[in-house]
Design a protein around this motif. Sequence first.
Motif, PDB file in Angstrom:
ATOM      1  N   GLY A 151      -0.273   4.644  18.043  1.00 43.55           N
ATOM      2  CA  GLY A 151      -0.778   5.979  17.888  1.00 43.55           C
ATOM      3  C   GLY A 151      -0.766   6.912  19.088  1.00 43.55           C
ATOM      4  N   PRO A 152      -1.474   8.041  18.919  1.00 43.30           N
ATOM      5  CA  PRO A 152      -2.296   8.365  17.748  1.00 43.30           C
ATOM      6  C   PRO A 152      -1.452   8.594  16.488  1.00 43.30           C
ATOM      7  N   HIS A 153      -2.016   8.172  15.352  1.00 39.91           N
ATOM      8  CA  HIS A 153      -1.290   8.271  14.097  1.00 39.91           C
ATOM      9  C   HIS A 153      -1.871   9.378  13.220  1.00 39.91           C
ATOM     10  N   ALA A 154      -1.049   9.856  12.297  1.00 41.49           N
ATOM     11  CA  ALA A 154      -1.496  10.880  11.358  1.00 41.49           C
ATOM     12  C   ALA A 154      -2.597  10.312  10.452  1.00 41.49           C
ATOM     13  N   PRO A 155      -3.544  11.140  10.018  1.00 42.89           N
ATOM     14  CA  PRO A 155      -4.571  10.670   9.070  1.00 42.89           C
ATOM     15  C   PRO A 155      -3.922  10.079   7.827  1.00 42.89           C
ATOM     16  N   GLY A 156      -4.413   8.920   7.397  1.00 42.25           N
ATOM     17  CA  GLY A 156      -3.863   8.263   6.216  1.00 42.25           C
ATOM     18  C   GLY A 156      -2.846   7.189   6.535  1.00 42.25           C
ATOM     19  N   ILE A 157      -2.496   7.030   7.818  1.00 43.05           N
ATOM     20  CA  ILE A 157      -1.543   6.005   8.233  1.00 43.05           C
ATOM     21  C   ILE A 157      -2.300   4.804   8.797  1.00 43.05           C
ATOM     22  N   THR A 158      -1.957   3.621   8.307  1.00 45.14           N
ATOM     23  CA  THR A 158      -2.535   2.372   8.816  1.00 45.14           C
ATOM     24  C   THR A 158      -1.491   1.660   9.673  1.00 45.14           C
ATOM     25  N   ALA A 159      -1.909   1.225  10.863  1.00 45.88           N
ATOM     26  CA  ALA A 159      -0.999   0.562  11.802  1.00 45.88           C
ATOM     27  C   ALA A 159      -1.464  -0.870  12.041  1.00 45.88           C
ATOM     28  N   THR A 160      -0.559  -1.823  11.872  1.00 49.27           N
ATOM     29  CA  THR A 160      -0.834  -3.229  12.141  1.00 49.27           C
ATOM     30  C   THR A 160      -0.054  -3.644  13.383  1.00 49.27           C
ATOM     31  N   HIS A 272       2.074   1.738   7.414  1.00 48.28           N
ATOM     32  CA  HIS A 272       2.151   2.033   5.982  1.00 48.28           C
ATOM     33  C   HIS A 272       1.077   3.057   5.638  1.00 48.28           C
ATOM     34  N   ARG A 273       1.228   3.688   4.485  1.00 46.52           N
ATOM     35  CA  ARG A 273       0.218   4.655   4.031  1.00 46.52           C
ATOM     36  C   ARG A 273      -0.997   3.893   3.528  1.00 46.52           C
ATOM     37  N   HIS A 274      -2.156   4.326   3.964  1.00 43.82           N
ATOM     38  CA  HIS A 274      -3.392   3.584   3.678  1.00 43.82           C
ATOM     39  C   HIS A 274      -3.625   3.376   2.187  1.00 43.82           C
ATOM     40  N   SER A 275      -3.381   4.385   1.382  1.00 43.64           N
ATOM     41  CA  SER A 275      -3.685   4.288  -0.049  1.00 43.64           C
ATOM     42  C   SER A 275      -2.487   3.867  -0.884  1.00 43.64           C
ATOM     43  N   ALA A 276      -1.366   3.517  -0.243  1.00 44.76           N
ATOM     44  CA  ALA A 276      -0.142   3.223  -0.990  1.00 44.76           C
ATOM     45  C   ALA A 276      -0.225   1.873  -1.695  1.00 44.76           C
ATOM     46  N   TYR A 277       0.434   1.794  -2.838  1.00 45.13           N
ATOM     47  CA  TYR A 277       0.595   0.512  -3.523  1.00 45.13           C
ATOM     48  C   TYR A 277       1.495  -0.382  -2.673  1.00 45.13           C
ATOM     49  N   ARG A 278       1.056  -1.608  -2.392  1.00 46.97           N
ATOM     50  CA  ARG A 278       1.842  -2.545  -1.596  1.00 46.97           C
ATOM     51  C   ARG A 278       2.622  -3.450  -2.543  1.00 46.97           C
ATOM     52  N   SER A 279       3.890  -3.171  -2.671  1.00 47.77           N
ATOM     53  CA  SER A 279       4.722  -3.947  -3.586  1.00 47.77           C
ATOM     54  C   SER A 279       4.890  -5.373  -3.067  1.00 47.77           C
ATOM     55  N   ALA A 280       5.369  -6.245  -3.953  1.00 49.08           N
ATOM     56  CA  ALA A 280       5.650  -7.619  -3.540  1.00 49.08           C
ATOM     57  C   ALA A 280       6.698  -7.635  -2.436  1.00 49.08           C
ATOM     58  N   ALA A 281       7.680  -6.727  -2.517  1.00 47.65           N
ATOM     59  CA  ALA A 281       8.716  -6.651  -1.481  1.00 47.65           C
ATOM     60  C   ALA A 281       8.116  -6.246  -0.139  1.00 47.65           C
ATOM     61  N   ALA A 282       7.203  -5.274  -0.147  1.00 46.28           N
ATOM     62  CA  ALA A 282       6.566  -4.829   1.094  1.00 46.28           C
ATOM     63  C   ALA A 282       5.709  -5.943   1.695  1.00 46.28           C
ATOM     64  N   ARG A 283       4.995  -6.658   0.838  1.00 46.96           N
ATOM     65  CA  ARG A 283       4.164  -7.763   1.340  1.00 46.96           C
ATOM     66  C   ARG A 283       5.047  -8.869   1.911  1.00 46.96           C
TER      67      ARG A 283
END
Length: 301
Positions: A151-160, A272-283
């Motif tokens: 970061g700093p990251h935009a609001p709504g972005i989650t960083a791992t 990734h986007r905090h509220s986004a659906y995490r598909s099986a491919a993304a996981r």
Amino acid sequence: MAPELRHLRYLLAVAEHANFTRAAEELRVSQPTLSQQIKQLERSVGTQLLDRTGRTVRLTDAGETYAHYARRALRDLAAAERAVLDVADLSRGHLRLAITPTFTAYLVGPLAAEFHSRHPGITLDVKEMTQERIEAGLLADELDLGIAFHGPHAPGITATTLFTETLGLVVGAQDPGTERQAPLPVGELMERQLALLSGDFATRTHIDGYFTAHGVRPRIAVEANSIQALTEIVRRTDLATVLPDAITHDHPHLTPVPLDPPLPARTVTLLHRHSAYRSAAARAFTHVTEQHVAARAYAPA
């Protein structure tokens, strides 16, 4: 009568182009049909959404508010459709990944190879772009994952956090500087010419900050917007450069020269986007990435 999905797409197309003709061409409908559908939408919501009085068409205040929710509704619908198509056994699927440019040189190749070997049925769409564009793409649901820096990251972005990237001074294998035993004081860099990444790289911003902090005005002989071009130039000249250590380690014709003080490290993150659906491919890609980082000689974060 409740508005239909096509009404939302029509309104957003007109708002984007500020013109009925261009919007109709993109949507492949006639201009009278488009105009009629927008008027039908306005009657449905009970207010004027477009201001047609100027040379260009623009959203009214009510239209701006409506368009905001229309974009969100279409993003949520697209996510719902992907969720329905998502296959938990990973026999098929699609993943949209973006990376900042330096990762093209040492990270994305091994990651893509490992991911494809485990999940050959998943299509991987990889794009190279700036961190700002990655975060905008994630928020607009145009991307599933991004690899960039802390970061700093935009609001709504989650960083791992993935790992710590270290950078260092690099010369060609035949450069006289390779015989040096003690670290090179950063001030002595003003005595030699450098080849550096161009200013559109986040890495260059990081390097410039280091020079400024130590009062160094580098003599830049070459700027390149390609890691491959930069490594080839340094290999064949007496110019020095600054690269992530992981890139240097992959090029036997390059030699690191320790600096005093060393360049500051930076943290690599998976976005990734905090509220986004995490598909099986993304996981699955997240899992492969974490395993790859743990198995390689990257510095722990």
